[in-house]
Design a protein around this motif. Structure first.
Motif, mmCIF file in Angstrom:
data_model
loop_
_atom_site.group_PDB
_atom_site.id
_atom_site.type_symbol
_atom_site.label_atom_id
_atom_site.label_comp_id
_atom_site.label_asym_id
_atom_site.label_seq_id
_atom_site.Cartn_x
_atom_site.Cartn_y
_atom_site.Cartn_z
ATOM 1 N N THR A 154 -2.966 0.925 -3.772
ATOM 2 C CA THR A 154 -1.871 -0.034 -3.760
ATOM 3 C C THR A 154 -0.890 0.200 -4.970
ATOM 4 O O THR A 154 -1.219 0.979 -6.059
ATOM 5 C CB THR A 154 -2.476 -1.353 -3.823
ATOM 6 O OG1 THR A 154 -3.271 -1.421 -5.043
ATOM 7 C CG2 THR A 154 -3.764 -1.676 -2.807
ATOM 8 N N VAL B 78 0.730 -1.279 0.004
ATOM 9 C CA VAL B 78 0.039 0.062 0.136
ATOM 10 C C VAL B 78 0.797 1.319 0.093
ATOM 11 O O VAL B 78 1.818 1.314 0.899
ATOM 12 C CB VAL B 78 -0.807 0.220 1.233
ATOM 13 C CG1 VAL B 78 -1.742 1.175 1.391
ATOM 14 C CG2 VAL B 78 -1.931 -1.249 1.298
ATOM 15 N N LEU C 254 -7.720 2.024 -0.508
ATOM 16 C CA LEU C 254 -6.361 1.900 -0.422
ATOM 17 C C LEU C 254 -5.609 2.407 -1.748
ATOM 18 O O LEU C 254 -6.097 1.799 -2.864
ATOM 19 C CB LEU C 254 -5.735 0.635 0.173
ATOM 20 C CG LEU C 254 -6.549 -0.080 1.193
ATOM 21 C CD1 LEU C 254 -6.145 -1.514 1.293
ATOM 22 C CD2 LEU C 254 -6.383 0.582 2.321
#
Length: 276
Positions: free
Chosen positions: A38, A19, A36
């Protein structure tokens, strides 16, 4: 310092993504919601620490849960979406100019708000004037709207928490009653590697309600096993009888007339899961 998100996909299997940044973290009355950033999949939506969608592979799931059914029905005018608060399914539906109305029923307002802010590529369909968004319980909605829809799409999370009832016989019977006389529905039905019992139960239940029941498949890398299934229950139309040469061209990355047919070509181990 490296930060990783890890999803327990089964009791014995995990998937982890590195992340870059946590863009959002909150808790609604129904679930934990996170976005998130990523490195491998770009922006990713998770609910209760389970991956729901991401920028890199979302198109596979959203195209298959929509276009297969929409191109099977002869003239879908009114479509219901249950779940799918990220908006990707609605985005694909409104590509079909013949659709006059899309009713999107999502139980969690937070998911819709997060999608609008962090996933504009998915939620863009919310702006279409044909779309009506209802923050409500999809199970209750189908019970209250009989003989209303040409197509129903059940874009649910896994069969835990708020989504458990979306995999029940009672719900499928309510879906049947909510459809018009030639209606059909499509639902995501998990992985044949890790959810084989569920697929057997669901397809058996649906085949006891709908004259036509078909399982089809696609590849969604971030879902358990990568191999994902969808199930169609139809009152009249058979997706295998569609003249694929008459399917209109769409702006898609995965679905195509050829994929429409080959998606129903199942491996022997998957066929064994289906009602005899």
């Amino acid at each position: 310092m490296e930060v990783w998100f890890t999803e327990d996909q089964t009791k014995n299997l995990r998937i982890s993504c590195r992340v870059r940044e946590v863009l959002f973290s909150g808790e609604s009355p129904f679930q934990k919601v996170a976005v998130l950033d990523t490195l491998e999949f770009g922006r990713m939506l998770t609910l209760d620490n389970v991956i729901q969608t991401n920028i890199k592979d979302e198109f596979v799931y959203h195209e298959m849960i929509t276009h297969v059914g929409l191109n099977t029905h002869a003239d879908p005018k009114k479509v219901l979406v249950i779940g799918g608060g990220d908006g990707g399914t609605v985005r694909e539906i409104v590509k079909h100019k013949g659709v006059e109305k899309v009713v999107h029923v999502e139980i969690d307002q937070m998911v819709i708000d997060v999608a609008k802010k962090f996933f504009p590529e998915l939620s863009v369909g919310f702006n279409d004037p044909r779309v009506e968004i209802l923050v409500d319980d999809g199970i209750k909605h189908v019970k209250e709207n009989k003989h209303t829809y040409d197509m129903i799409i059940v874009d649910s999370t896994d069969p835990v928490g708020p989504a458990v009832g979306l995999f029940s016989e009672e719900f499928y019977r309510s879906v049947y009653e909510a459809l018009r006389e030639d209606g059909l529905f499509v639902a995501q039905t998990e992985s044949p590697f890790f959810n084989s019992d569920l697929i057997t139960r669901v397809t058996s239940t649906i085949s006891g309600i709908f004259p036509v029941t078909r399982l089809f498949q696609a590849v969604v890398p971030t879902y358990p096993g990568g191999y994902w299934t969808f199930t169609m229950g139809s009152k009249k139309y058979d997706p295998l009888a569609v003249d694929t040469e008459k399917i209109s061209a769409l702006d898609t990355k995965w679905y195509s007339p050829e994929i429409h047919r080959t998606a129903f070509v199942l491996q022997p181990f998957v066929k064994e899961l289906l009602p005899k």
